[in-house]
Scaffold this motif. Sequence first.
Motif, PDB file in Angstrom:
ATOM      1  N   VAL A 132     -36.483   7.602 -12.135  1.00 15.99           N
ATOM      2  CA  VAL A 132     -37.854   7.358 -11.670  1.00 15.99           C
ATOM      3  C   VAL A 132     -37.934   5.938 -11.134  1.00 15.99           C
ATOM      4  CG1 VAL A 132     -40.283   7.302 -12.308  1.00 15.99           C
ATOM      5  CG2 VAL A 132     -38.750   8.965 -13.383  1.00 15.99           C
ATOM      6  N   ALA A 133     -38.402   5.791  -9.917  1.00 19.22           N
ATOM      7  CA  ALA A 133     -38.479   4.469  -9.289  1.00 19.22           C
ATOM      8  C   ALA A 133     -39.449   3.581 -10.059  1.00 19.22           C
ATOM      9  CB  ALA A 133     -38.919   4.597  -7.838  1.00 19.22           C
ATOM     10  N   ALA A 134     -39.025   2.339 -10.289  1.00 16.32           N
ATOM     11  CA  ALA A 134     -39.862   1.350 -10.966  1.00 16.32           C
ATOM     12  C   ALA A 134     -39.927   0.102 -10.094  1.00 16.32           C
ATOM     13  CB  ALA A 134     -39.299   1.014 -12.356  1.00 16.32           C
ATOM     14  N   ALA A 135     -40.696  -0.878 -10.539  1.00 21.69           N
ATOM     15  CA  ALA A 135     -40.827  -2.118  -9.772  1.00 21.69           C
ATOM     16  C   ALA A 135     -39.466  -2.778  -9.596  1.00 21.69           C
ATOM     17  CB  ALA A 135     -41.782  -3.070 -10.485  1.00 21.69           C
ATOM     18  N   GLY A 136     -39.214  -3.336  -8.390  1.00 22.58           N
ATOM     19  CA  GLY A 136     -37.948  -3.989  -8.124  1.00 22.58           C
ATOM     20  C   GLY A 136     -37.770  -5.257  -8.955  1.00 22.58           C
ATOM     21  N   LYS A 137     -36.507  -5.690  -9.094  1.00 19.01           N
ATOM     22  CA  LYS A 137     -36.241  -6.897  -9.860  1.00 19.01           C
ATOM     23  C   LYS A 137     -35.088  -7.659  -9.241  1.00 19.01           C
ATOM     24  CE  LYS A 137     -35.491  -5.098 -13.846  1.00 19.01           C
ATOM     25  NZ  LYS A 137     -35.135  -4.981 -15.277  1.00 19.01           N
ATOM     26  N   SER A 138     -34.958  -8.919  -9.645  1.00 20.91           N
ATOM     27  CA  SER A 138     -33.900  -9.780  -9.145  1.00 20.91           C
ATOM     28  C   SER A 138     -32.642  -9.569  -9.973  1.00 20.91           C
ATOM     29  CB  SER A 138     -34.345 -11.244  -9.218  1.00 20.91           C
ATOM     30  OG  SER A 138     -33.308 -12.105  -8.801  1.00 20.91           O
ATOM     31  N   ALA A 139     -31.506  -9.407  -9.297  1.00 18.63           N
ATOM     32  CA  ALA A 139     -30.257  -9.144 -10.012  1.00 18.63           C
ATOM     33  C   ALA A 139     -29.076  -9.620  -9.179  1.00 18.63           C
ATOM     34  CB  ALA A 139     -30.115  -7.661 -10.334  1.00 18.63           C
ATOM     35  N   HIS A 140     -27.930  -9.803  -9.852  1.00 14.95           N
ATOM     36  CA  HIS A 140     -26.672 -10.212  -9.216  1.00 14.95           C
ATOM     37  C   HIS A 140     -25.702  -9.043  -9.231  1.00 14.95           C
ATOM     38  CE1 HIS A 140     -27.191 -14.709  -9.050  1.00 14.95           C
ATOM     39  NE2 HIS A 140     -28.139 -14.407  -9.943  1.00 14.95           N
ATOM     40  N   LEU A 141     -25.021  -8.814  -8.120  1.00 13.97           N
ATOM     41  CA  LEU A 141     -23.968  -7.807  -8.045  1.00 13.97           C
ATOM     42  C   LEU A 141     -22.632  -8.475  -8.322  1.00 13.97           C
ATOM     43  CD1 LEU A 141     -23.042  -4.930  -7.467  1.00 13.97           C
ATOM     44  CD2 LEU A 141     -22.913  -5.540  -5.039  1.00 13.97           C
ATOM     45  N   LEU A 142     -22.012  -8.136  -9.447  1.00 18.28           N
ATOM     46  CA  LEU A 142     -20.758  -8.759  -9.867  1.00 18.28           C
ATOM     47  C   LEU A 142     -19.780  -7.689 -10.335  1.00 18.28           C
ATOM     48  CD1 LEU A 142     -22.283 -11.719 -11.901  1.00 18.28           C
ATOM     49  CD2 LEU A 142     -20.992 -11.926  -9.761  1.00 18.28           C
ATOM     50  N   PRO A 143     -18.474  -7.993 -10.297  1.00 21.79           N
ATOM     51  CA  PRO A 143     -17.502  -7.019 -10.807  1.00 21.79           C
ATOM     52  C   PRO A 143     -17.689  -6.815 -12.303  1.00 21.79           C
ATOM     53  CG  PRO A 143     -16.430  -9.106 -10.288  1.00 21.79           C
ATOM     54  CD  PRO A 143     -17.817  -9.193  -9.737  1.00 21.79           C
ATOM     55  N   ALA A 144     -17.502  -5.597 -12.759  1.00 22.05           N
ATOM     56  CA  ALA A 144     -17.671  -5.297 -14.181  1.00 22.05           C
ATOM     57  C   ALA A 144     -16.688  -6.086 -15.039  1.00 22.05           C
ATOM     58  CB  ALA A 144     -17.501  -3.795 -14.419  1.00 22.05           C
ATOM     59  N   SER A 145     -15.548  -6.458 -14.455  1.00 19.52           N
ATOM     60  CA  SER A 145     -14.543  -7.209 -15.221  1.00 19.52           C
ATOM     61  C   SER A 145     -15.014  -8.613 -15.565  1.00 19.52           C
ATOM     62  CB  SER A 145     -13.240  -7.289 -14.421  1.00 19.52           C
ATOM     63  OG  SER A 145     -13.469  -7.922 -13.160  1.00 19.52           O
ATOM     64  N   ALA A 146     -16.064  -9.110 -14.902  1.00 15.08           N
ATOM     65  CA  ALA A 146     -16.574 -10.444 -15.206  1.00 15.08           C
ATOM     66  C   ALA A 146     -17.330 -10.478 -16.524  1.00 15.08           C
ATOM     67  CB  ALA A 146     -17.481 -10.931 -14.075  1.00 15.08           C
ATOM     68  N   LEU A 147     -17.743  -9.321 -17.028  1.00 13.64           N
ATOM     69  CA  LEU A 147     -18.493  -9.267 -18.282  1.00 13.64           C
ATOM     70  C   LEU A 147     -17.593  -9.600 -19.463  1.00 13.64           C
ATOM     71  CD1 LEU A 147     -20.537  -6.009 -17.654  1.00 13.64           C
ATOM     72  CD2 LEU A 147     -21.437  -8.342 -17.734  1.00 13.64           C
ATOM     73  N   THR A 148     -18.135 -10.332 -20.419  1.00 11.87           N
ATOM     74  CA  THR A 148     -17.392 -10.708 -21.619  1.00 11.87           C
ATOM     75  C   THR A 148     -18.371 -10.890 -22.770  1.00 11.87           C
ATOM     76  OG1 THR A 148     -15.731 -12.242 -22.502  1.00 11.87           O
ATOM     77  CG2 THR A 148     -17.493 -13.181 -21.148  1.00 11.87           C
ATOM     78  N   LEU A 149     -17.856 -11.164 -23.934  1.00 14.81           N
ATOM     79  CA  LEU A 149     -18.687 -11.368 -25.129  1.00 14.81           C
ATOM     80  C   LEU A 149     -18.502 -12.784 -25.646  1.00 14.81           C
ATOM     81  CD1 LEU A 149     -17.946  -8.044 -27.076  1.00 14.81           C
ATOM     82  CD2 LEU A 149     -19.943  -8.548 -25.662  1.00 14.81           C
ATOM     83  N   ASP A 150     -19.580 -13.378 -26.158  1.00 16.20           N
ATOM     84  CA  ASP A 150     -19.422 -14.684 -26.790  1.00 16.20           C
ATOM     85  C   ASP A 150     -19.118 -14.505 -28.271  1.00 16.20           C
ATOM     86  OD1 ASP A 150     -21.787 -13.927 -27.953  1.00 16.20           O
ATOM     87  OD2 ASP A 150     -22.953 -15.640 -27.240  1.00 16.20           O
ATOM     88  N   ASP A 151     -19.061 -15.589 -29.016  1.00 21.95           N
ATOM     89  CA  ASP A 151     -18.697 -15.519 -30.431  1.00 21.95           C
ATOM     90  C   ASP A 151     -19.722 -14.750 -31.263  1.00 21.95           C
ATOM     91  OD1 ASP A 151     -16.455 -16.982 -29.868  1.00 21.95           O
ATOM     92  OD2 ASP A 151     -17.341 -18.919 -30.424  1.00 21.95           O
ATOM     93  N   ASP A 152     -20.954 -14.635 -30.754  1.00 22.00           N
ATOM     94  CA  ASP A 152     -21.997 -13.899 -31.469  1.00 22.00           C
ATOM     95  C   ASP A 152     -22.075 -12.443 -31.044  1.00 22.00           C
ATOM     96  OD1 ASP A 152     -22.751 -16.204 -32.856  1.00 22.00           O
ATOM     97  OD2 ASP A 152     -24.097 -16.840 -31.232  1.00 22.00           O
ATOM     98  N   GLY A 153     -21.148 -12.032 -30.170  1.00 20.76           N
ATOM     99  CA  GLY A 153     -21.125 -10.639 -29.738  1.00 20.76           C
ATOM    100  C   GLY A 153     -22.100 -10.313 -28.631  1.00 20.76           C
ATOM    101  N   ARG A 154     -22.693 -11.314 -27.984  1.00 22.37           N
ATOM    102  CA  ARG A 154     -23.639 -11.069 -26.900  1.00 22.37           C
ATOM    103  C   ARG A 154     -22.902 -10.804 -25.588  1.00 22.37           C
ATOM    104  NH1 ARG A 154     -27.386 -16.194 -26.810  1.00 22.37           N
ATOM    105  NH2 ARG A 154     -25.289 -17.158 -26.843  1.00 22.37           N
ATOM    106  N   LEU A 155     -23.388  -9.829 -24.818  1.00 21.49           N
ATOM    107  CA  LEU A 155     -22.806  -9.519 -23.523  1.00 21.49           C
ATOM    108  C   LEU A 155     -23.302 -10.521 -22.491  1.00 21.49           C
ATOM    109  CD1 LEU A 155     -21.099  -7.423 -21.913  1.00 21.49           C
ATOM    110  CD2 LEU A 155     -23.279  -6.314 -21.352  1.00 21.49           C
ATOM    111  N   GLY A 156     -22.380 -11.060 -21.697  1.00 20.99           N
ATOM    112  CA  GLY A 156     -22.773 -12.042 -20.697  1.00 20.99           C
ATOM    113  C   GLY A 156     -21.621 -12.370 -19.768  1.00 20.99           C
ATOM    114  N   VAL A 157     -21.790 -13.458 -19.023  1.00 25.13           N
ATOM    115  CA  VAL A 157     -20.739 -13.937 -18.119  1.00 25.13           C
ATOM    116  C   VAL A 157     -20.493 -15.413 -18.382  1.00 25.13           C
ATOM    117  CG1 VAL A 157     -21.242 -12.246 -16.318  1.00 25.13           C
ATOM    118  CG2 VAL A 157     -22.407 -14.467 -16.283  1.00 25.13           C
TER     119      VAL A 157
END
Length: 378
Positions: free
Chosen positions: A292-317
């Motif tokens: 279902v279409a929702a309001a647009g938002k700002s986002a970055h297109l990046l390779p999935a391999s750039a994703l990683t976890l920090d020491d607290d287990g949070r997903l980020g880059v």
Amino acid sequence: MRIVPVLIAVIVSAMLYAVVFERDRLEQAVGIETQADTDDADVQTELASTPTPERERAVSVVAVSSRAQQIDSAVVLRGRTEPARTVDVAVEVSGRIISAPLRRGVSVNAGDVLCQLDPGTAEVTLAEARARLAEAEITANAATELAEEGFVSATRRASTAATLESARAAVRRAERAIEDLTVTAPFGGVLEDDTAELGAYLSPQGGNGGQCARILQLDPIKIVGFVPETLVSQVSIGAPARARLSDGQDAEGTVRFIARQADETTRTFRVEVEVANPDLRLRAGQTAEVAVAAAGKSAHLLPASALTLDDDGRLGVRHVVQSETGTITGFTPVSIVRDSTQGVWLAGLPDEIDVIVVGQDFVTAGTPLTVTMREPAT
């Protein structure tokens, strides 16, 4: 002759003293390095070669410059197709079926005959009612004329008027009874089951409620999904929606209903999407994934391999940060907006950022960097 052994004994004693008590001076005199000196030198060399935090070596990484883009967002639901309407058509009077049955799967239009009941004495009843009505009308007209000449009382005139109205009601009941002998489709659709069989006796008080047929309206068809309470505010009436069915078919529609009360068990809200289905290619009961279409938002297109976890287990880059001490590593948590064939769309980052795409798993926040920039994939 005795002096020679004495001299030998003195020389040997001097040598033993030198070896035992003056060993260090002797070794220095002849240029021999001790093991202790060697060990001390090794320790000093090791300490000198151990890097301090200030002298930590920079890690080589590869990064890409990314700029945020406005994308169309969507709320994805899992659901199923359902008929727009379903009705069990039943008889309103008792009788025996005299029409041939229509077979399941047949398309019908509004007003098409589904079941025809034996009229029995219904036509006779109607004829009698009409005869009584004619008699009542004659009596009422005569009473009116006599009342005008003063030969009939007002009570007599009122009685004949009531008799006339009763006769008219009897005619309407008899006509309605004949109309009820013909069971028609209330709207266009598809027969889910055969209509009642020829010769079957149906009654509104029967075990099946006198059911003649079941009709499904499949054009339009609706797709029903359930949205979590955390996302229901992003869905609105009239929003466009796209669906992919379990057999690979695609469909487009519009949101027509959003429940006002959540399901007690799942805490989700029912959402209905109406889809045109003129050729009836979509069937009721198929599993579907709806976006279902929702309001647009700002986002970055990046390779999935750039994703990683920090020491607290949070997903980020991990990304490049310019600090007072030089180029170091930073970390920012992200949320995944959606996947694509080019990568993943991520929210939570600043408008412009240099993201580490190679070597991010070998650095932590604050690690000095030697950065090689790479052009982003197109």
